[in-house]
Scaffold this active site. Structure first.
Site, short mmCIF file in Angstrom:
data_model
loop_
_atom_site.label_atom_id
_atom_site.label_comp_id
_atom_site.label_asym_id
_atom_site.label_seq_id
_atom_site.Cartn_x
_atom_site.Cartn_y
_atom_site.Cartn_z
N GLY A 4 -31.62 -58.62 27.46
CA GLY A 4 -32.18 -59.80 26.81
C GLY A 4 -32.72 -59.53 25.42
O GLY A 4 -32.47 -58.49 24.82
N LEU A 51 -31.79 -61.35 22.86
CA LEU A 51 -30.41 -61.25 22.37
C LEU A 51 -30.31 -61.26 20.84
O LEU A 51 -31.09 -61.91 20.17
CB LEU A 51 -29.58 -62.41 22.94
N HIS A 88 -25.26 -58.32 21.14
CA HIS A 88 -25.02 -58.89 22.48
C HIS A 88 -24.01 -60.04 22.40
O HIS A 88 -23.12 -60.16 23.23
CB HIS A 88 -26.33 -59.47 23.05
P1 AMP Z 1 -29.27 -53.89 25.89
O1 AMP Z 1 -29.75 -55.31 26.02
O2 AMP Z 1 -29.89 -53.13 24.78
O3 AMP Z 1 -29.30 -53.16 27.22
O4 AMP Z 1 -27.72 -53.99 25.50
C1 AMP Z 1 -26.82 -54.71 26.28
C2 AMP Z 1 -25.42 -54.43 25.81
O5 AMP Z 1 -25.29 -54.80 24.44
C3 AMP Z 1 -25.05 -52.94 25.88
O6 AMP Z 1 -23.71 -52.80 26.29
C4 AMP Z 1 -25.24 -52.50 24.46
O7 AMP Z 1 -24.46 -51.36 24.10
C5 AMP Z 1 -24.80 -53.72 23.69
N1 AMP Z 1 -25.38 -53.70 22.35
C6 AMP Z 1 -26.68 -53.56 22.01
N2 AMP Z 1 -26.82 -53.54 20.67
C7 AMP Z 1 -25.58 -53.65 20.15
C8 AMP Z 1 -25.05 -53.67 18.81
N3 AMP Z 1 -25.85 -53.56 17.75
N4 AMP Z 1 -23.72 -53.80 18.66
C9 AMP Z 1 -22.91 -53.90 19.74
N5 AMP Z 1 -23.33 -53.89 21.01
C10 AMP Z 1 -24.65 -53.76 21.22
#
Ligand code: AMP
Length: 296
Positions: free
Chosen positions: A46, A48, A52
């Site tokens: 979250g 977002l 995301h």
């Molecule tokens: P998180 O909410 O941080 O657990 O991330 C959820 C998903 O979003 C994971 O697969 C992350 O690798 C991806 N994600 C987070 N930040 C980025 C970003 N800057 N670019 C691409 N994917 C991301």
């Protein structure tokens, strides 16, 4: 249509259902599956941002039904880490997820996700002991366990992960293969701010001056890429230059800088083949990660 335990209208984005219980989600997705729809899953914690959303938009392009989850997973945080402080804003997330084309947003509470004092965990050897696994013992066990639970509840055809967490997506791919989960794992590139900072929910912790200091991470990675493009192939020298550059920033303290084989995560001496340059750096009290992958 309102389902038992369904969210109130207020909690619902347009065209998107917000689901809080595993049973309700299972029932809804069974119906989708019976219609022959393919299911794409985007697991998140979250707060977002565009990173995301890029995963959700790709799922929207490739799958008939898009499920996203928002769950700040307690089992992947160590003692003293930011589980309680982790930023949360469900109304905003609902709006963003809905705009990105999500059909079902799964937002379980911790006691819904881990009922009856669960004592079963998924773990892995080797890949989980290095980089973030070395700094955050138990972190990947928590990640693998919650992702497995989400896979079992949702039974997606595809699941979307970001390269931002390069070690995580590698581990998930290996887990899916080793445990015959039969889910297609899609890896999406890192989405960055205009000035290069990798987008992260944790960027919201940064003060204005820390936000400027944090740029040193992406800058050091792109400088590393430049020097490799100019022909430098000694990993040790590149790593040293990165350490020097990051250390020159007063607010920054290095957790790790590693240059590793992109598949095995083992340190390399010579830059060749698939290479991952990964950095974890604390800016003030905020731990940020970033990386680049190269095919040399
Ligand atoms: P998180 O909410 O941080 O657990 O991330 C959820 C998903 O979003 C994971 O697969 C992350 O690798 C991806 N994600 C987070 N930040 C980025 C970003 N800057 N670019 C691409 N994917 C991301």
């Amino acid at each position: 249509m309102l389902h038992p335990g369904a969210s109130t209208n207020l909690e619902r984005g347009i065209g998107m259902e917000v689901i809080k219980t595993k049973n309700e989600l299972r029932e809804l997705l069974n119906k989708e599956r019976q219609r022959g729809s393919s299911l794409g899953l985007v697991p998140t914690m979250g707060f977002l941002h565009k990173g995301h959303l890029s995963l959700m938009e790709e799922a929207r392009r490739r799958d008939d039904v898009v499920v996203a989850s928002i769950f700040v997973n307690p089992t992947q945080f160590g003692p003293g880490e930011d589980y309680v402080a982790y930023p949360r804003d469900l109304p905003r997330d609902m709006w963003l997820a809905s705009s990105a084309g999500v059909d079902y947003l799964f937002v379980p509470e911790a006691d819904e996700m881990y009922q009856d004092n669960s004592i079963t965990f998924v773990d892995m050897e080797g890949l989980t002991d290095v980089l973030c696994g070395a700094s955050r013992p138990g972190h990947f066990r928590g990640v693998m366990t919650v992702v497995t639970k989400l896979f079992n509840i949702i039974r997606p055809d595809r699941a979307y992960f970001g390269q931002k967490d390069a070690q995580q997506v590698l581990i998930i791919k290996k887990m899916v293969k080793d445990l015959d989960m039969g889910i297609d794992i899609v890896e999406m590139p890192i989405v960055r701010e205009e000035d290069g900072l990798a987008m992260s929910s944790r960027n919201s912790y940064l003060t204005e001056s820390e936000r400027k200091s944090a740029l040193v991470i992406s800058r050091s990675l792109s400088d590393a890429r430049d020097s490799i493009n100019k022909g430098e192939n000694r990993a040790g020298l590149i790593k040293e230059a990165m350490i020097k550059e990051i250390s020159s920033e007063r607010a920054a303290s290095i957790d790790y800088i590693e240059i590793v084989d992109a598949q095995t995560l083992k340190p390399i001496e010579r830059i060749e083949g698939g290479v991952l340059i990964a950095a974890a750096v604390k800016i003030g009290r905020t731990r940020l990660i970033d990386n680049i992958k190269l095919e040399v």
